[in-house]
Design a protein around this motif. Structure first.
Motif, mmCIF file in Angstrom:
data_model
loop_
_atom_site.group_PDB
_atom_site.id
_atom_site.type_symbol
_atom_site.label_atom_id
_atom_site.label_comp_id
_atom_site.label_asym_id
_atom_site.label_seq_id
_atom_site.Cartn_x
_atom_site.Cartn_y
_atom_site.Cartn_z
ATOM 1 N N LEU A 63 7.056 -35.916 35.351
ATOM 2 C CA LEU A 63 6.174 -35.931 36.252
ATOM 3 C C LEU A 63 6.561 -34.391 36.796
ATOM 4 O O LEU A 63 7.003 -33.907 36.725
ATOM 5 N N SER A 64 4.519 -33.868 37.030
ATOM 6 C CA SER A 64 4.335 -32.850 37.190
ATOM 7 C C SER A 64 5.281 -32.294 38.362
ATOM 8 O O SER A 64 5.830 -32.806 39.936
ATOM 9 N N ASP A 65 5.486 -31.162 38.497
ATOM 10 C CA ASP A 65 6.065 -30.189 39.436
ATOM 11 C C ASP A 65 7.152 -30.911 39.950
ATOM 12 O O ASP A 65 8.009 -30.801 41.513
ATOM 13 N N GLY A 66 8.252 -31.728 39.395
ATOM 14 C CA GLY A 66 9.232 -31.883 39.589
ATOM 15 C C GLY A 66 9.900 -32.778 40.316
ATOM 16 O O GLY A 66 10.268 -33.562 40.985
ATOM 17 N N GLY A 67 8.330 -33.545 40.553
ATOM 18 C CA GLY A 67 7.880 -34.986 41.083
ATOM 19 C C GLY A 67 7.900 -34.435 43.051
ATOM 20 O O GLY A 67 7.710 -35.767 44.146
ATOM 21 N N VAL A 68 7.861 -33.301 44.163
ATOM 22 C CA VAL A 68 7.523 -32.518 44.896
ATOM 23 C C VAL A 68 6.182 -33.364 44.850
ATOM 24 O O VAL A 68 5.709 -34.319 46.359
ATOM 25 N N LYS A 127 18.894 -32.193 35.784
ATOM 26 C CA LYS A 127 18.476 -32.168 37.503
ATOM 27 C C LYS A 127 17.969 -33.774 37.427
ATOM 28 O O LYS A 127 15.924 -33.342 37.339
ATOM 29 N N PRO A 128 18.066 -35.328 37.399
ATOM 30 C CA PRO A 128 16.937 -36.362 36.858
ATOM 31 C C PRO A 128 16.088 -36.209 38.227
ATOM 32 O O PRO A 128 16.977 -36.324 39.333
ATOM 33 N N LEU A 129 15.093 -36.223 38.249
ATOM 34 C CA LEU A 129 14.174 -36.230 39.605
ATOM 35 C C LEU A 129 13.566 -37.157 39.954
ATOM 36 O O LEU A 129 14.473 -37.370 41.694
ATOM 37 N N LEU A 130 14.426 -38.971 39.264
ATOM 38 C CA LEU A 130 14.229 -39.516 40.625
ATOM 39 C C LEU A 130 15.748 -40.652 39.804
ATOM 40 O O LEU A 130 15.411 -41.962 39.908
ATOM 41 N N GLY A 131 16.433 -39.812 38.913
ATOM 42 C CA GLY A 131 17.368 -40.657 38.918
ATOM 43 C C GLY A 131 18.336 -40.838 39.158
ATOM 44 O O GLY A 131 18.566 -40.965 40.285
ATOM 45 N N GLN A 139 14.743 -40.258 50.158
ATOM 46 C CA GLN A 139 15.951 -40.884 49.020
ATOM 47 C C GLN A 139 15.918 -40.166 48.070
ATOM 48 O O GLN A 139 17.179 -39.759 47.603
ATOM 49 N N ALA A 140 14.416 -40.611 47.025
ATOM 50 C CA ALA A 140 14.696 -39.758 45.731
ATOM 51 C C ALA A 140 14.147 -38.060 45.998
ATOM 52 O O ALA A 140 14.911 -38.087 44.905
ATOM 53 N N ALA A 141 13.816 -38.117 47.135
ATOM 54 C CA ALA A 141 13.461 -36.777 47.431
ATOM 55 C C ALA A 141 14.834 -35.684 47.403
ATOM 56 O O ALA A 141 15.539 -34.534 46.819
ATOM 57 N N ILE A 142 16.316 -36.557 47.494
ATOM 58 C CA ILE A 142 17.354 -36.421 48.412
ATOM 59 C C ILE A 142 17.581 -36.429 47.218
ATOM 60 O O ILE A 142 18.837 -35.337 46.742
ATOM 61 N N LEU A 163 -3.440 -43.421 44.928
ATOM 62 C CA LEU A 163 -3.847 -44.630 44.934
ATOM 63 C C LEU A 163 -3.719 -44.168 42.806
ATOM 64 O O LEU A 163 -3.317 -42.886 42.444
ATOM 65 N N ALA A 164 -4.194 -45.087 42.306
ATOM 66 C CA ALA A 164 -3.937 -45.118 40.489
ATOM 67 C C ALA A 164 -4.211 -43.523 39.843
ATOM 68 O O ALA A 164 -4.237 -43.614 39.527
ATOM 69 N N LYS A 165 -5.445 -43.017 40.124
ATOM 70 C CA LYS A 165 -6.140 -43.003 39.354
ATOM 71 C C LYS A 165 -4.790 -40.993 40.405
ATOM 72 O O LYS A 165 -4.904 -40.036 39.036
ATOM 73 N N GLN A 166 -4.709 -40.465 40.921
ATOM 74 C CA GLN A 166 -3.889 -40.167 41.546
ATOM 75 C C GLN A 166 -2.548 -39.803 40.893
ATOM 76 O O GLN A 166 -1.543 -38.845 40.408
ATOM 77 N N TRP A 167 -1.840 -40.932 40.385
ATOM 78 C CA TRP A 167 -0.707 -41.690 40.232
ATOM 79 C C TRP A 167 -0.680 -40.976 38.914
ATOM 80 O O TRP A 167 0.100 -40.324 38.278
ATOM 81 N N LYS A 168 -1.799 -41.294 38.211
ATOM 82 C CA LYS A 168 -1.608 -40.612 36.790
ATOM 83 C C LYS A 168 -2.333 -39.393 36.761
ATOM 84 O O LYS A 168 -1.418 -38.896 35.221
ATOM 85 N N SER A 169 -2.950 -38.370 37.495
ATOM 86 C CA SER A 169 -2.656 -37.476 36.829
ATOM 87 C C SER A 169 -1.621 -36.365 37.759
ATOM 88 O O SER A 169 -1.373 -35.251 37.361
ATOM 89 N N LEU A 170 -0.431 -37.165 37.779
ATOM 90 C CA LEU A 170 0.775 -37.051 38.409
ATOM 91 C C LEU A 170 1.523 -36.351 37.221
ATOM 92 O O LEU A 170 2.408 -35.475 37.473
ATOM 93 N N PHE A 171 1.131 -36.766 36.044
ATOM 94 C CA PHE A 171 2.162 -36.973 34.713
ATOM 95 C C PHE A 171 1.218 -35.589 34.094
ATOM 96 O O PHE A 171 0.612 -35.179 34.145
ATOM 97 N N ASP A 172 2.221 -34.653 34.012
ATOM 98 C CA ASP A 172 2.039 -33.444 32.890
ATOM 99 C C ASP A 172 2.139 -34.019 30.891
ATOM 100 O O ASP A 172 1.789 -35.369 30.839
#
Lengths: 215, 539
Positions: free
Chosen positions: B92-97, B242-246, B457-460, B78-87
């Motif tokens: 993206l916090s915790d490397g995007g996991v 190590k680009p998370l989603l790069g 795929q992004a996780a990989i 959700l939008a709210k969660q998406w916002k909270s995922l960033f430090d």
């Protein structure tokens, strides 16, 4: 015409629909098999097929028509489906001269990949777009005669000549097949199933091997 | 990313030259010449950015009913969660996991897709381009009347994403690709000047011509911005290790090299990309663009409401014809497809255009309104999907093999039956593989499946390995081949029918080709994940 359920037929004829992208192959097929036309029919990816069972020369024939992607890129996949086909319908768009010019390339494709005695019909589609016509009937007619193809112009949109086109090629195939099956020393590319029922051209499973599983 | 653009732009300049000379012999109104201007525009815009990158494409989509089943599906991101995922640093916090985990199990809430997808598709530079753009706009404001833009921009600035994307190192990032920024910033400066916030260069013919003279920089502030920033060095950016989603840099560099060398070749020997040439692609792209379906319309109200004039203008600028039967929003959609697909064909001439690619792009441009963002998202998508369209079919064969292997491992009886029908090569799922279930699933279902697949795929890409997922107590480790597991799951769901009723490959194929509307995407994903859990070590 009386239509029997799919299971009951005297002959199964496999036909491939080929030609450049966007000439109307899928719509010719949907017009023939479902009497439908869709302006937005999507590009064919690889091959698809549809069937219709109908009466040809007093026999019940199940026409299995393989619709192919027009783009060169898919040629390796689609050409694998030529083998085992008794007929090929080569379609161009009467409003797009390049699609007519490419007909000879398609013929070469057939000669390279299809059975040598395949019945070929040339179809100029989209005759409803009268004001946009760019390929003269006579030119195509002349070309077809020279190459020994039957020829007809159609409009899948207006359902003009679609039935006739398929009937023509199916009859032609029937005449050849019935002639062949009469002469015992000339093995027809057919197989006998259930007594007198003659099943023709269901060998595509072997055919496609060349495209996907060889490697 | 910033570094990668340089060869593209060089290549672009070269190809522009060669095509330009062709144009002298062809009629100026021919589709190829008129569309070229727009195509080039898109490519250039791709290299720049716009003020509206975070425009809430889907803010008014809240009323949509989810077609998802209630099975194991967790809630969408959700939008709210998406916002909270960033430090606080905008990362993206915790490397995007957590981010990826969330999407893997529930997809993305439709209203934030336009923001999330660029991340999911590995467009890390999206962040950077936004910053770059912001900087340009700030400077631009001083010398141009950019009220409209700054208004738009500040509205968007209220949004969560733009906050987290702001970082103190603007200059550093903006400069990482100096030779590109010359072109892109100057052009975006012009663009802003001329067209307000409109990202399309409808009237860009003279602009492009001007640019060919290498004398485009009309905005001193912008050129200043660029030289300001060009002394710093992006290579020492520690965050980039190590680009998370790069994008996977090496892979993409190769791609660029291909682009570059192919265009080099095409200079001496006019465009002959194997059997097909650019003109053929142009023709087929238009053909497919015109017949793109209209499923997307209810999901993209703002694009659905596009004015007739705007649609016509865009259609003209890309040389679209035969569209009179379409309503404005579909003309507009078709024209965007043409612009981006042509840009892609230039960007990746080894693939160029292959039918089916428009199927993959259409959902992206429905969600993402800016051509340049959509383009990069498409590039991110195609990074894997491009193998489906290779001339040598290697990519397709590999994938069909995997589907076959999954079925063999999971259900030897079914596999034996397929062997008996000479269908064990799984050719009957060819279309599902090529266009990634697009033809079998509804628009909304496609989005869900793709998002989950992209998250894997992004996780990989990010190197989030199995153990990390174990720690997260997730059942299935991420796989690059989730789609293939889903396809195998789909065949396995048909097991009974295939075993009992089908006696030839044709019948299976017909069944597979007529599944549209009959699939439950979350059941499919559940089954696919079960297969991954059971078989990922064996496949």
């Amino acid at each position: 015409m009386a239509r029997r359920p799919d299971e009951e037929y005297d002959y199964l004829f496999k036909i491939v629909l080929i030609g450049d992208s966007g000439v109307g192959k899928s719509n010719l097929l949907s017009r023939f098999t479902r009497n439908e036309f869709c302006l937005e029919s999507k590009s064919t990816i690889g091959v698809e097929f549809a069937t219709r069972t109908l009466q040809v020369e007093g026999r019940t024939v199940k026409a299995q028509i393989w619709d192919t992607a027009g783009q060169e890129r898919y040629r390796a996949i689609t050409s694998a489906y030529y083998r085992g086909a008794l007929g090929a319908i080569l379609v161009y768009d009467v409003t797009k001269p390049t699609t007519f010019e490419n007909v000879s390339r398609w013929l070469k494709e057939l000669r390279d990949h299809a059975d040598s005695n395949i019945v070929i019909m040339l179809i100029g589609n989209k005759t409803d777009l009268k004001h946009l016509r760019a390929v003269a009937t006579e030119d195509a007619q002349g070309f077809a005669e020279k190459e020994g193809l039957s020829f007809i112009e159609t409009s899948a949109l207006e359902a003009t000549n679609v039935e006739k086109a398929f009937q023509t090629i199916l009859s032609e195939i029937y005449r050849i097949i019935s002639k062949k099956s009469l002469s015992s020393d000339d093995p027809a590319p057919t197989s006998i199933k259930e007594g007198k029922t003659l099943v023709v051209g269901p060998q595509e499973t072997n055919t496609k091997k060349t495209c996907c599983s060889t490697s | 990313m910033l570094v990668q653009k340089q060869p593209l732009m060089r290549a672009l300049r070269r190809s522009q030259t060669s095509l330009g000379s062709n144009n002298t012999t062809s009629s100026p109104s021919s589709p190829s010449s008129s569309s070229w201007v727009h195509l080039r525009s898109v490519l250039l815009i791709v290299a720049s950015s716009s003020s509206s990158s975070s425009s809430p494409v889907s803010s008014d989509r809240g009323s949509l009913k989810s077609p998802w089943s209630r099975r194991r599906r967790k809630h969408a991101l959700l939008a709210k969660q998406w916002k909270s995922l960033f430090d606080v640093d905008g990362k993206l916090s915790d490397g995007g996991v957590r981010f990826l985990k969330k999407i893997r199990t529930g997809g993305v809430e439709p209203s934030i897709r336009a923001e999330v997808w660029p991340f999911l598709l590995g467009i890390k530079e999206y962040v950077e381009l936004r910053k770059q753009c912001r900087q340009i706009l700030k400077r631009g404001e001083r010398s141009f009347k950019l009220k409209e833009i700054s208004d738009n921009n500040s509205n968007e600035d209220g949004g969560e994403i733009s906050q987290v994307l702001d970082s103190p190192n603007l200059d550093e990032i903006a400069s990482a690709r100096p030779s590109v920024s010359t072109e892109s910033t100057s052009l975006s400066g012009e663009l802003v000047h001329k067209n307000g916030h409109n990202v399309y260069l409808h009237t860009s013919r003279e602009l492009v011509e001007q640019e060919e003279d290498d004398s485009v920089i009309t905005n001193e502030n912008i050129s200043e911005a660029e030289s300001d920033s060009s002394d710093s060095d992006s290579s020492d950016d520690p965050e980039d290790t190590k680009p998370l989603l790069g994008l996977v840099e090496t892979e993409d560099n190769n791609l660029y090299e291909t682009v570059d060398s192919n265009l080099e070749k095409s200079e001496s020997k006019p465009a002959s990309y194997k059997a097909e040439d650019f003109a053929t692609w142009q023709r087929i792209i238009r053909l497919d663009a015109i017949r793109a379906n209209s499923e997307w319309i209810i999901y993209s109200p703002s694009q659905a409401a596009v004015s007739e004039a705007k649609a016509q203008q865009l259609a003209e600028s890309v040389g679209l014809k035969d569209y009179n039967h379409l309503e404005p929003c579909r003309i507009y959609h078709a024209a965007r497809l043409v612009a981006i697909l042509e840009a892609y064909a230039l960007y990746d001439p080894e693939i160029g255009y292959c039918q089916g690619m428009s199927d993959l792009l259409s959902p992206i441009i429905s969600v993402i309104e800016e051509d340049h963002v959509a383009f990069w998202c498409f590039v991110g998508f195609m990074r894997k999907a491009r193998h489906n369209f290779r001339l040598d079919e290697v990519g397709i064969r590999r994938q069909l093999n995997i589907v076959s292997k999954i079925i063999k491992c999971k259900d030897s009886h079914l596999y034996k039956h397929l062997e008996k029908l000479q269908a064990e090569d799984c050719f009957f799922v060819y279309r599902m593989v090529v266009v990634l279930f697009r033809r079998e699933l509804t628009f909304e279902q496609t989005h869900c499946l793709w998002e989950v697949m992209w998250a894997d795929q992004a996780a990989i890409r990010a190197g989030i390995v199995k153990s990390a997922w174990r720690r997260m107590r997730l059942r299935a480790p991420p796989t690059d081949d989730l789609l293939l597991y889903a396809i195998a799951a789909c065949v396995l769901q048909k097991r009974k029918l295939i075993m009992e009723n089908y006696s030839s490959m044709d019948e299976i194929m017909r069944d597979c080709n007529s599944m549209a509307g009959h699939l439950d995407v979350w059941k499919l994903l559940d089954d696919a994940h079960d297969l991954v859990v059971a078989l990922h070590d064996k496949i």
